[in-house]
Design an enzyme around this catalytic site. Structure first.
Site, PDB file in Angstrom:
ATOM      1  N   GLU A   1      -0.941   9.477 -11.541  1.00 27.46           N
ATOM      2  CA  GLU A   1      -0.239   8.381 -12.206  1.00 27.46           C
ATOM      3  C   GLU A   1      -0.329   8.437 -13.727  1.00 27.46           C
ATOM      4  O   GLU A   1      -1.311   8.927 -14.292  1.00 27.46           O
ATOM      5  CB  GLU A   1      -0.787   7.041 -11.708  1.00 27.46           C
ATOM      6  CG  GLU A   1      -2.274   6.864 -11.917  1.00 27.46           C
ATOM      7  CD  GLU A   1      -2.849   5.749 -11.070  1.00 27.46           C
ATOM      8  OE1 GLU A   1      -2.853   4.591 -11.544  1.00 27.46           O
ATOM      9  OE2 GLU A   1      -3.313   6.042  -9.966  1.00 27.46           O
TER      10      GLU A   1
ATOM     11  N   ARG B   1       0.844  -1.191   0.000  1.00 26.80           N
ATOM     12  CA  ARG B   1       0.000   0.000   0.000  1.00 26.80           C
ATOM     13  C   ARG B   1       0.885   1.248   0.000  1.00 26.80           C
ATOM     14  O   ARG B   1       1.285   1.751   1.037  1.00 26.80           O
ATOM     15  CB  ARG B   1      -0.923  -0.004   1.220  1.00 26.80           C
ATOM     16  CG  ARG B   1      -1.790   1.240   1.338  1.00 26.80           C
ATOM     17  CD  ARG B   1      -2.717   1.411   0.146  1.00 26.80           C
ATOM     18  NE  ARG B   1      -3.809   0.438   0.169  1.00 26.80           N
ATOM     19  CZ  ARG B   1      -4.697   0.316  -0.800  1.00 26.80           C
ATOM     20  NH1 ARG B   1      -4.614   1.097  -1.881  1.00 26.80           N
ATOM     21  NH2 ARG B   1      -5.655  -0.591  -0.717  1.00 26.80           N
TER      22      ARG B   1
ATOM     23  N   ARG C   1       2.049  -6.681  -9.969  1.00 31.29           N
ATOM     24  CA  ARG C   1       2.426  -6.163  -8.647  1.00 31.29           C
ATOM     25  C   ARG C   1       2.425  -7.239  -7.568  1.00 31.29           C
ATOM     26  O   ARG C   1       2.795  -6.956  -6.421  1.00 31.29           O
ATOM     27  CB  ARG C   1       1.473  -5.028  -8.247  1.00 31.29           C
ATOM     28  CG  ARG C   1       0.028  -5.464  -8.064  1.00 31.29           C
ATOM     29  CD  ARG C   1      -0.840  -4.304  -7.659  1.00 31.29           C
ATOM     30  NE  ARG C   1      -2.211  -4.734  -7.404  1.00 31.29           N
ATOM     31  CZ  ARG C   1      -3.035  -4.092  -6.595  1.00 31.29           C
ATOM     32  NH1 ARG C   1      -2.635  -3.022  -5.934  1.00 31.29           N
ATOM     33  NH2 ARG C   1      -4.275  -4.525  -6.427  1.00 31.29           N
TER      34      ARG C   1
ATOM     35  N   ASP D   1     -11.384  10.230  -7.749  1.00 31.58           N
ATOM     36  CA  ASP D   1     -11.003   9.060  -8.551  1.00 31.58           C
ATOM     37  C   ASP D   1     -11.334   9.364 -10.008  1.00 31.58           C
ATOM     38  O   ASP D   1     -12.435   9.098 -10.479  1.00 31.58           O
ATOM     39  CB  ASP D   1     -11.761   7.815  -8.064  1.00 31.58           C
ATOM     40  CG  ASP D   1     -11.224   6.525  -8.684  1.00 31.58           C
ATOM     41  OD1 ASP D   1     -10.400   6.601  -9.615  1.00 31.58           O
ATOM     42  OD2 ASP D   1     -11.651   5.440  -8.242  1.00 31.58           O
TER      43      ASP D   1
ATOM     44  N   HIS E   1       1.699   3.797 -10.676  1.00 33.83           N
ATOM     45  CA  HIS E   1       0.698   4.300  -9.731  1.00 33.83           C
ATOM     46  C   HIS E   1       1.357   4.906  -8.483  1.00 33.83           C
ATOM     47  O   HIS E   1       1.208   4.385  -7.377  1.00 33.83           O
ATOM     48  CB  HIS E   1      -0.174   3.098  -9.348  1.00 33.83           C
ATOM     49  CG  HIS E   1      -1.405   3.364  -8.565  1.00 33.83           C
ATOM     50  ND1 HIS E   1      -1.552   4.432  -7.697  1.00 33.83           N
ATOM     51  CD2 HIS E   1      -2.562   2.677  -8.499  1.00 33.83           C
ATOM     52  CE1 HIS E   1      -2.740   4.375  -7.138  1.00 33.83           C
ATOM     53  NE2 HIS E   1      -3.386   3.315  -7.605  1.00 33.83           N
TER      54      HIS E   1
END
Length: 287
Positions: free
Chosen positions: A261, A66, A89, A204, A159
């Site tokens: 990002e 995170r 990831r 977002d 990101h």
């Protein structure tokens, strides 16, 4: 030159002038970046990591860290049949090279198709992540090559979670005039009219065709983000409800981070057999 000790399963890039970064082999995940500093700011900047990682984040095989800079491949978000943000990831990458010099350092990590990836995505591919630091710049480059006999289609992103003193005082500059998709408004598409996007809470958005440099300004600090190969840009902060709903965030983490990002979301990348694609995100400290 000799580098500082790394977290187990990670490598450290370090220059003689003081720039430093750490990359976990699990996920090829950049977890720390401390740029070189100038003059009176030198001691302060050496203590200040420009990337946020939650104190509650897990580490290790299969764990989504995170914070830092997750590699999103071959699927952005939940926009496809794979697990959210794909598998890159969550798998171990191989360190190909690590070079640390006086003013710059570079690490190159490799991921190739394997039985583990074929189980969820039945294609042959070769992916490289190159992480480079020099003075006050961090460049991260993702390269994907189609080693299959059929075309590959994927979405991708780098990101970064940028460390903030107070994200809800930050301004993001360079998005004016762009169309964006808003996940908080049922993916409605709008146009950004303001010259600066003020972060007030949960956000977002995917901004389409974001070709110009983007800057993040907060108090007396600023970063510039430029990119190659990635046509889109994402701005994300989970807000207080988002951090409270996730076990790997601490209370208040929503004010300590902001994600801006480089991404390829609106139009998936299509690679013919043998073809190669490259996307880069270059982050520079302005102050």
């Amino acid at each position: 030159m000799t580098t500082s000790a790394a977290r187990p399963g990670s490598v450290v890039l370090q220059t003689a002038t003081g720039a430093r970064a750490e990359v976990a082999l699990d996920g090829a995940h950049v977890t720390s970046w401390v740029p070189d500093a100038d003059g009176a700011d030198r001691l302060f900047d050496r203590l200040f990591d420009r990337l946020f990682v939650s104190a509650r984040s897990g580490f290790g095989p299969g764990v989504s860290i995170r914070g830092g800079i997750p590699v999103i491949f071959p699927q952005f978000g939940a926009e496809g049949p794979l697990q959210r943000h794909g598998f890159a990831r969550n798998v171990r990458w191989t360190l190909e090279t690590l070079e640390c010099g006086a003013t710059s350092a570079k690490a190159v990590l490799l991921l190739v198709a394997s039985p583990e990836t074929h189980a969820v995505w039945p294609y042959g591919f070769r992916a490289q992540l190159c992480v480079e630091i020099e003075h006050r710049t961090l460049a991260v480059t993702l390269t994907v090559e189609n080693s299959d006999r059929v075309p590959l289609t994927f979405t991708a992103a780098l990101h970064p979670y940028f460390a903030m003193t107070d994200a809800f005082t930050a301004r993001v500059i360079g998005l004016q005039g762009l169309r964006y998709r808003d996940a908080l408004r049922d993916r409605a598409v709008s146009t950004e009219f303001d010259d600066a996007l003020h972060i007030r809470g949960e956000i977002d958005r995917v901004y389409f065709d974001a070709a110009s440099p983007i800057e993040i300004h907060e108090h007396d600090r600023a970063l510039r983000i430029t990119k190659r190969g990635f046509p889109d840009a994402v701005v994300w902060n989970p807000g207080i409800s988002g951090t409270h709903g996730r076990a790997d965030f601490e209370h208040g983490d929503e004010t300590r981070m902001l994600c801006v990002e480089a991404a390829a979301v609106q139009h998936p990348i299509v690679l013919a057999p043998g073809a190669r694609w490259e996307g880069a995100q270059i982050i520079t400290v302005l102050r």
